[in-house]
Design an enzyme around this catalytic site. Structure first.
Site, PDB file in Angstrom:
ATOM      1  N   TYR A 143      -5.631  -6.708   7.576  1.00 59.45           N
ATOM      2  CA  TYR A 143      -5.670  -7.986   6.883  1.00 59.45           C
ATOM      3  C   TYR A 143      -4.400  -8.788   7.050  1.00 59.45           C
ATOM      4  CZ  TYR A 143      -3.994  -4.398   3.634  1.00 59.45           C
ATOM      5  OH  TYR A 143      -3.363  -3.315   3.081  1.00 59.45           O
ATOM      6  N   ARG A 166       1.506  -7.629  11.725  1.00 55.71           N
ATOM      7  CA  ARG A 166       2.768  -7.014  11.330  1.00 55.71           C
ATOM      8  C   ARG A 166       3.292  -6.150  12.468  1.00 55.71           C
ATOM      9  NH1 ARG A 166       2.400  -4.343   5.619  1.00 55.71           N
ATOM     10  NH2 ARG A 166       1.619  -6.437   5.240  1.00 55.71           N
ATOM     11  N   SER A 200       6.702  -7.903   3.919  1.00 55.22           N
ATOM     12  CA  SER A 200       6.226  -7.296   2.683  1.00 55.22           C
ATOM     13  C   SER A 200       7.142  -6.142   2.247  1.00 55.22           C
ATOM     14  CB  SER A 200       4.777  -6.837   2.848  1.00 55.22           C
ATOM     15  OG  SER A 200       4.230  -6.448   1.615  1.00 55.22           O
ATOM     16  N   HIS A 201       6.587  -4.943   2.130  1.00 54.56           N
ATOM     17  CA  HIS A 201       7.344  -3.791   1.629  1.00 54.56           C
ATOM     18  C   HIS A 201       7.932  -2.953   2.763  1.00 54.56           C
ATOM     19  CE1 HIS A 201       3.360  -2.359   2.659  1.00 54.56           C
ATOM     20  NE2 HIS A 201       3.858  -1.131   2.756  1.00 54.56           N
ATOM     21  N   LYS A 210       1.017 -13.171   6.703  1.00 54.86           N
ATOM     22  CA  LYS A 210      -0.136 -13.106   5.812  1.00 54.86           C
ATOM     23  C   LYS A 210      -0.781 -14.480   5.851  1.00 54.86           C
ATOM     24  CE  LYS A 210       1.673  -9.523   2.719  1.00 54.86           C
ATOM     25  NZ  LYS A 210       2.053  -9.174   1.328  1.00 54.86           N
ATOM     26  N   ASP A 249       8.636  -5.753  -4.696  1.00 54.02           N
ATOM     27  CA  ASP A 249       8.830  -5.441  -3.280  1.00 54.02           C
ATOM     28  C   ASP A 249       9.414  -6.646  -2.558  1.00 54.02           C
ATOM     29  OD1 ASP A 249       6.617  -7.084  -3.207  1.00 54.02           O
ATOM     30  OD2 ASP A 249       5.597  -5.937  -1.643  1.00 54.02           O
ATOM     31  N   ASP A 256       8.369  -9.153  -0.810  1.00 53.53           N
ATOM     32  CA  ASP A 256       7.816 -10.506  -0.944  1.00 53.53           C
ATOM     33  C   ASP A 256       7.219 -10.773  -2.324  1.00 53.53           C
ATOM     34  OD1 ASP A 256       5.658  -8.791  -0.567  1.00 53.53           O
ATOM     35  OD2 ASP A 256       4.477 -10.283   0.500  1.00 53.53           O
ATOM     36  N   ASP A 300       4.705  -9.507  -4.143  1.00 52.51           N
ATOM     37  CA  ASP A 300       3.309  -9.390  -4.558  1.00 52.51           C
ATOM     38  C   ASP A 300       2.988  -8.026  -5.150  1.00 52.51           C
ATOM     39  OD1 ASP A 300       3.467  -7.947  -2.231  1.00 52.51           O
ATOM     40  OD2 ASP A 300       1.857  -9.000  -1.173  1.00 52.51           O
ATOM     41  N   ARG A 301       3.972  -7.108  -5.143  1.00 56.43           N
ATOM     42  CA  ARG A 301       3.807  -5.804  -5.780  1.00 56.43           C
ATOM     43  C   ARG A 301       4.851  -5.646  -6.888  1.00 56.43           C
ATOM     44  NH1 ARG A 301       3.037  -0.993  -1.370  1.00 56.43           N
ATOM     45  NH2 ARG A 301       1.778  -2.076   0.203  1.00 56.43           N
ATOM     46  N   LYS A 355      -7.337   4.956  -4.419  1.00 60.21           N
ATOM     47  CA  LYS A 355      -6.171   5.800  -4.707  1.00 60.21           C
ATOM     48  C   LYS A 355      -5.911   5.953  -6.207  1.00 60.21           C
ATOM     49  CE  LYS A 355      -3.493   3.392  -1.838  1.00 60.21           C
ATOM     50  NZ  LYS A 355      -2.310   2.957  -1.077  1.00 60.21           N
ATOM     51  N   SER A 405      -0.838   0.851  -4.983  1.00 58.40           N
ATOM     52  CA  SER A 405       0.406   0.428  -4.339  1.00 58.40           C
ATOM     53  C   SER A 405       1.202  -0.555  -5.188  1.00 58.40           C
ATOM     54  CB  SER A 405       0.101  -0.205  -2.982  1.00 58.40           C
ATOM     55  OG  SER A 405      -0.757  -1.320  -3.150  1.00 58.40           O
ATOM     56  N   HIS A 425      -0.174  -3.754  -6.289  1.00 54.72           N
ATOM     57  CA  HIS A 425      -0.771  -5.091  -6.308  1.00 54.72           C
ATOM     58  C   HIS A 425      -1.634  -5.210  -7.565  1.00 54.72           C
ATOM     59  CE1 HIS A 425       0.197  -6.328  -2.134  1.00 54.72           C
ATOM     60  NE2 HIS A 425       0.114  -5.037  -1.865  1.00 54.72           N
ATOM     61  N   ARG A 465      -6.702   8.815   3.817  1.00 55.19           N
ATOM     62  CA  ARG A 465      -7.201   7.592   4.459  1.00 55.19           C
ATOM     63  C   ARG A 465      -6.173   7.092   5.464  1.00 55.19           C
ATOM     64  NH1 ARG A 465      -4.587   3.320   2.537  1.00 55.19           N
ATOM     65  NH2 ARG A 465      -6.161   1.863   3.309  1.00 55.19           N
ATOM     66  N   SER A 490      -3.709   4.335   6.849  1.00 54.66           N
ATOM     67  CA  SER A 490      -2.959   3.210   6.298  1.00 54.66           C
ATOM     68  C   SER A 490      -3.320   1.929   7.037  1.00 54.66           C
ATOM     69  CB  SER A 490      -1.459   3.474   6.393  1.00 54.66           C
ATOM     70  OG  SER A 490      -0.736   2.309   6.049  1.00 54.66           O
ATOM     71  N   ASN A 491      -3.463   0.846   6.291  1.00 56.85           N
ATOM     72  CA  ASN A 491      -3.710  -0.458   6.909  1.00 56.85           C
ATOM     73  C   ASN A 491      -2.431  -1.132   7.363  1.00 56.85           C
ATOM     74  OD1 ASN A 491      -6.556  -0.508   6.521  1.00 56.85           O
ATOM     75  ND2 ASN A 491      -6.252  -1.067   4.373  1.00 56.85           N
ATOM     76  N   THR A 492      -1.284  -0.645   6.902  1.00 54.46           N
ATOM     77  CA  THR A 492      -0.039  -1.373   7.119  1.00 54.46           C
ATOM     78  C   THR A 492       0.984  -0.632   7.957  1.00 54.46           C
ATOM     79  OG1 THR A 492       0.861  -0.485   5.054  1.00 54.46           O
ATOM     80  CG2 THR A 492      -0.302  -2.597   4.928  1.00 54.46           C
TER      81      THR A 492
END
Length: 873
Positions: free
Chosen positions: A427, A430, A518-519, A528, A652, A654, A656-657, A695, A737, A739, A831, A833-835
């Protein structure tokens, strides 16, 4: 421009202003706003003023008059009641004193009644104010003897009074009407001091005219006094007789009463009209003051109506005259400053264009035309035609801001070789800022995004960045390429990612790109992307890649403006959040994009803020920007305990967390924090959906259900979560995480600062500490998020193999996102990781032994698929 100014001066007073009359250019005024505002201001002044005076005249003044009448009338009545009481008390004493005289004692001792008339006549000389005096002997039976008649008494009232007195009863004076006049009798029992069996009752009767004389008012015109006797009739009704009076006035609401002790009487005082007039408050001064204040209000606003237009004309003439100059301009009306800046920039731009050299020759065939920096395109977004075009006090037009930036590099249209595949993630985009996110790649990505946005009808895009050292370079390449596709740019500067999301809701622009890693570590960066207020996920990323392959890019000449979104964001948060009692908070911004904004926001919310790493440094010297790694929260936990803060919060890179630490230094995992939010939101919104990722703890689902909500389990990833929240209409969402997504009272995007503010609101309202609040939730043994390094090129393949071959016979398998298995006593998850290049794992159980059993089962299944993988759990 100078000709225009001179023409304006010449024509200034030629004709009067005509509201709503169009001029030669079609410019007109519809109504007179100043007069309307003045009218509203006058109404705002006069309405409270009139209400205040109406209260004083019609409520307060009558109440004061009534209080004064009540005080005077009650005082008069009490004074006369005291006089009457003193009169009868003294008369009682005189009767008893006279009864002890030798003459009276001889009559009492005598058994002959022939001597009584002489003694009565002699004693009457001592009481000149009384009408009659009788001595009634008490017989051998201990009572007055009336067997042979009433002993010459006037009526049954006197007989009853003597009888009750002879029996030892303490009697009160009694008034009665006799031969058209009022008389009052009182009786006293006397006993011979030496002959105990000889007693008598002395009955004294007064003409009530004597009492009326005592009731003479203090001044003939003050009012009327009346002596009233109260008794109950045989029928049980209360009856009041006026037995003496003096003065003239009508009994009414102003009549006041005073009881006379030791009697069944009271004094009433009715003030006269003359006294009432004396006690009334003259309203003329109040009416005069009201008239003066109304005139002052009309006068003040009339002065504004007359003088302000004159001053406004003078200021406008001043700013127009200085429009083509670069000298300092000082205005006395601050609201005209943005207009002056706008006019000066437009004028100077026009002057530069009129004196610009001839256009360069057309490019040779096959040569790409370089982008014309920020020139001449008609803008469709109203923001580009408003005061928001102004970003500083410079007199230069903003279309020069990128004039010195290098032109966008020429890239092959359809070539994609050399671009790392793994930077295009689920999404976002990066990768390593220096080796992977090159200017060439950023340019191609921007051309694709700009073209896609244009096809969606999105003329402008909002651009923001975090504080990483690579962000300015990436931003420069991104902006230049986007404008080359014809997109206009709204630059909101260095801000946290949630402010970009907020800007797409607040400004007249629904799309934007956030440049942030981000983190991730300092050497990473990324994009993003929001199109039409939607954070794009896998489908959108693939669409960008497809456009890059085809090379089908739009072309044009975009322009850029700058906008400060921070004040609007702060105002929105301050309007929404209500902190009932001040809290002490430690904020660890991690040198990220929230470093400046977060402490100021919470201070304006009324909190005491301790700052930790609250200055922007893209190298992140305090600690890495990943708040999900609990090792990065050690300094925050220590500081919270040292300063005894109510809680600590870390953001974090940026913003958002968030991660939260309690007063005791305990790190709250995000699924537990989400329980606290869910408890608050669902309690106000029964039946609300709450979305959370795979998670999160299984107890979260139970808590949501117990409070009347509907739990929704979904894939990990902020873009996926926002999609699901929009699909279900959920009022709350959260990821392990950190968010947090609030659809109740907020816009549904992930915002660490707003989530922290909601936490402060909950704690200040409920009056319990954060430790106490989370202690009510079920206790489990669980792990943080475990990172298992796996190359990007292999992680999805590995997960596919694991899902295909794994056998968890004792648990319920869910492959929505990776593989999650729920057992009777806990659960486990693995799972991709998406990042980052990793698998992520997490485990939870009721006991330590149960946790180890679940982890061992997962280890066995993974080793069957890939025995060489190094597991760190």
């Amino acid at each position: 421009m100078l000709k225009f100014i001179k023409r304006k001066k010449a024509n200034k007073d030629d004709t009067p202003r005509k509201a709503a009359t169009a001029g030669p250019q079609g410019i007109s005024a519809s109504g007179n706003a100043l007069q309307k505002i003045t009218g509203f201001a006058l109404l705002a002044v006069l309405l409270p003023l009139l209400l205040a005076f109406a209260y004083l005249i019609f409520l307060r003044q009558p109440a004061l008059e009534e209080q004064q009448v009540d005080r005077i009338s009650t005082s008069y009545a009490l004074e006369q009641a005291t006089i009457i009481h003193r009169l009868f008390s003294q008369l009682q004493l005189r009767i008893r004193s006279a009864a002890l005289s030798p003459l009276a004692l001889s009559a009492i001792a005598s058994t002959s009644e022939d001597d009584l008339p002489l003694v009565e006549k002699a004693m009457l000389d001592y009481f000149p104010e009384v009408a009659s005096l009788r001595i009634i002997p008490i017989g051998d039976m201990g009572t007055a003897d009336f067997s042979e008649g009433n002993q010459g008494l006037r009526n049954h009232i006197e007989v009853d009074l003597v009888r009750r007195t002879s029996e030892g009863e303490e009697t009160k004076p009694e008034a009665y009407r006799f031969e058209d006049r009022w008389l009052t009798s009182l009786a006293a029992k006397v006993t011979h001091p030496r002959i105990e069996d000889r007693s008598a009752v002395i009955l004294v009767t007064l003409d009530n005219e004597q009492l009326s004389k005592q009731l003479k008012p203090l001044g003939e015109s003050n009012g009327r006094f009346a002596l009233e006797q109260m008794f109950v009739t045989p029928g049980g009704q209360d009856r009041v007789d006026v037995i003496a009076e003096n003065g003239s006035a009508t009994v009414g609401p102003s009549t006041r009463y005073a009881e006379i002790p030791d009697t069944s009487w009271r004094i009433s005082f009715s003030p006269s009209d003359q006294l009432m007039e004396t006690l009334s408050v003259d309203p003329v001064p109040l009416y005069t003051l009201l008239a003066l204040m109304v005139l002052a209000a009309f006068g003040s606003l009339s002065i504004v109506l007359i003088l302000f237009p004159r001053k406004l004309d003078a200021e406008i003439e001043h700013l127009v005259a200085a429009a083509d100059q670069k000298t300092p301009l000082s205005l006395s009306i601050p609201e005209l400053v943005p207009l002056a800046k706008q006019l000066r920039r437009a004028t100077l731009r026009a002057l530069r264009q009129s004196s610009a050299p001839p256009a360069a020759a057309a490019p040779k065939p096959g040569q790409e035309e370089p982008p014309r920096e920020l020139q001449g395109t008609q803008l469709t977004n109203p923001l580009f035609q408003s005061k928001n075009m102004l970003d500083d006090d410079s007199d230069e037009s903003l279309d020069l801001d990128l004039a010195t930036s290098p032109a966008a590099p020429e890239v092959p249209v359809a070539q994609e070789s050399g671009f790392p595949e793994h930077v295009f993630r689920a999404y976002d985009i990066r990768g390593n800022a220096e080796t992977e996110l090159t200017d060439e790649l950023i340019t191609r990505i921007a051309q694709a995004i700009g073209s896609i946005a244009g096809e969606m009808g999105e003329q402008a895009l909002i651009i923001a960045c975090d504080g990483r050292t690579s962000s300015p370079r990436i931003k420069s390449a991104l902006v230049r390429a986007l404008m080359g596709t014809g997109r206009d740019i709204i630059d909101i500067g260095l801000v946290p990612t949630p402010l970009l999301y907020f800007a797409t809701r607040h400004l007249n622009c629904r799309s934007g790109i956030m440049i942030t890693g981000s983190h991730n570590p300092a050497d990473q960066n990324g994009l993003k992307i929001v199109l039409n207020q939607q954070t794009i996920a896998a489908g959108g990323i693939q669409q960008i890649r497809a456009r890059m392959r085809s090379g089908d890019y739009s072309t044009g000449n975009g322009r850029m403006v700058r906008e400060d979104i921070v004040p609007a964001y702060k105002e929105e948060v301050l309007h929404d959040i209500a902190i009932a009692m001040p809290l002490k908070i430690v904020i660890d911004a991690g040198n990220g994009a929230t470093s400046d904004l977060a402490p100021r926001l919470f201070e304006e919310l009324g909190c005491e803020v301790e700052r930790l790493n609250c200055y922007v440094d893209g190298r992140f010297p305090g600690h890495p920007p990943d708040t999900s790694n609990e090792a990065n929260l050690a300094d925050l936990a220590r500081t919270v305990v040292e300063v005894q803060a109510d809680f600590g919060v870390a953001f974090d890179g940026d913003g958002d967390r968030l991660a939260v630490v309690t007063r005791s230094g305990h790190i709250i995992r995000s699924d537990v924090l989400l329980m606290l939010y869910a408890q608050d939101v669902v309690s106000r919104n029964p039946g609300a959906d709450v979305v959370f990722d795979v998670k999160c703890s299984r107890h979260l689902s139970s808590l949501i259900t117990s409070h009347g909500g509907r739990p929704v389990l979904w894939k990990t990833g902020h873009a996926f979560m926002k999609e699901k929240m929009q699909e279900t209409g959920a009022l709350l969402g959260g990821e392990f995480s950190g968010h947090m997504f609030f659809g109740e009272r907020w816009f549904g995007f992930d915002d660490g600062m707003y989530a922290a503010a909601r936490l402060a609101e909950i704690l200040s309202t409920h009056g319990e500490s954060l430790d106490e609040a989370i202690a009510k939730f079920p206790a489990t043994v669980n792990t943080p998020e475990i990172i298992i390094p796996v190359p990007d090129s292999y992680k999805f393949e590995l997960m596919e193999k694991l899902i295909a071959s794994a056998e968890f016979t004792s648990g319920k398998v869910n492959t929505m996102d990776g593989i999650r298995v729920d057992f009777n006593n806990g659960w486990g998850l693995v799972r991709a990781s998406n990042t980052g290049p990793a698998l992520t794992a997490r485990f939870e159980a009721d006991t330590e032994d149960g946790l180890e059993v679940i982890q061992e089962e997962f280890r066995a299944q993974i080793e069957l698929v890939d025995p060489d993988i190094e597991l760190n759990f």
